[in-house]
Motif scaffolding. Structure first.
Motif: not given
Length: 375
Positions: A28, A327, A338, A356
């Protein structure tokens, strides 16, 4: 009464906290997890025993300013004054904040192109100015019709981000010609160009504001050593701007941090003598291609990645959930963190896209891909 009532915890903090809580692979937040160049850490180790621990000059360590001027000349064939046109900042974020605080007045307007990085809006609001959020096209290219329609005599600044976070898109020659037309129409309009990923581009070479002679006198370019040298925690970047703008920016900067961390400035100044910044594109292109190859058999649709170390994907073929829900489920059920794209829009537009970060070692990317294959 809050000055920033609609601004809460950033999505980056939320997702990284979830990654820790659920022991997930963190793709992330945009930071590398591989070692820093040993040549740089050796320089730091040696400098730690030397006399480089007191305040640096407000604008920056003079030898480092000279090196940046030389790098700018080599990279863009632009000559800048180390003394008058370069400022070392406490990361790109402080540079952006200082520039906006110095140059934008109450009731003026600033155009931001969405999806946009979250540090742009807050300093505008703190100036009692108005952020004008203009969406990019669906393929994340600038929509010049809507940009031109949003500009008026109150528009003080347009913020551009190239290469673009979160989508990895880059601007074309045509985009810069359109930007120049816009500035012709509004003589008081200033360009703030966030180019922190300038050395991380792939098939097409980076086009910079530094290449646009016509825009030099009315532009601020933001750069980041943290991004270029895999040292995001150092929080060190720099601005380049004409003297008449830089003079004002320095006034704000001196009351934010006065001067930036001394040992990091001295270390980077030495490191610039030995590092090849032009190898960064190839380094990250290999990472991008490796990661894309790992994901090609998943149900995720890979979007174009022309620069940065971010890969945007569409999950529309997998789920109709909004991107924030999706997510969070990726973290809790599949162990991969992410970033959703919707928080980068003023209206939280849900495009079923997520981002990503592939600035990770191969083992991390392989492990993440194995989990994503289960989607």
């Amino acid at each position: 009464m809050s000055k920033l009532p609609n601004i809460g915890t950033t999505i980056f903090t939320i997702m990284s906290q979830m990654a820790t809580e659920y022991n997930a692979i963190n793709l992330s937040q945009g930071f590398p997890n591989f070692p820093v160049d040993k040549r740089l850490t050796d320089i730091v180790a040696r400098l730690a025993a030397e006399n480089v621990h007191q305040y640096m000059p407000m604008s920056g360590f003079p030898p480092l300013l000279e090196k940046i001027a030389k790098l700018t000349q080599q990279s863009y064939q632009r000559t800048v004054s180390p003394k008058d046109e370069i400022l070392i900042t406490a990361g790109a974020t402080e540079g952006i904040f200082a520039a906006i605080q110095a140059l934008v007045n109450a009731n003026e307007q600033v155009i931001i192109l969405d999806p946009s990085y979250d540090c742009y809006e807050a300093p505008i609001l703190l100036c009692n100015a108005k952020p004008i959020r203009v969406p990019l096209n669906d393929n994340f290219t600038p929509n010049w019709e809507t940009i031109n329609a949003a500009a008026n005599e109150k528009t003080k600044l347009i913020i551009i981000n190239n290469p673009h976070n979160p989508t990895g898109k880059t601007w074309t020659e045509s985009d810069f010609l359109q930007l120049e037309k816009l500035t012709d129409s509004f003589p008081n309009l200033i360009v703030l160009s966030d180019e922190v990923y300038e050395y991380i581009t792939f098939e097409q070479p980076h086009i910079s504001i530094h290449h646009r002679l016509k825009l030099w006198n009315r532009s601020i370019i933001v750069s980041s050593f943290g991004k270029s040298f895999h040292i995001t925690g150092w929080k060190i970047g720099y601005l380049i701007a004409p003297e008449h703008l830089m003079k004002e920016i320095k006034k704000a900067h001196q009351f934010l941090v006065f001067s930036v961390n001394s040992i990091s400035q001295a270390a980077i100044s030495e490191y610039l003598d030995v590092v090849d910044v032009y190898s960064l594109g190839n380094f990250y292109q290999q990472k991008r291609d490796f990661f894309r190859d790992l994901l090609k058999d998943t149900k995720l649709e890979l979007l174009p990645c022309e620069g940065t170390y971010f890969q945007a994907v569409s999950y529309a073929a997998i789920s109709s959930e909004n991107d924030l829900t999706f997510t969070k489920r990726l973290v809790t059920e599949f162990g991969v963190a992410t970033i959703p794209i919707s928080p980068f829009y003023a209206n939280s537009k849900d495009t079923k896209c997520i981002r990503f970060c592939f600035a990770k070692d191969d083992a991390t990317l392989i492990q993440a891909a194995e989990r994503l294959m289960k989607l």
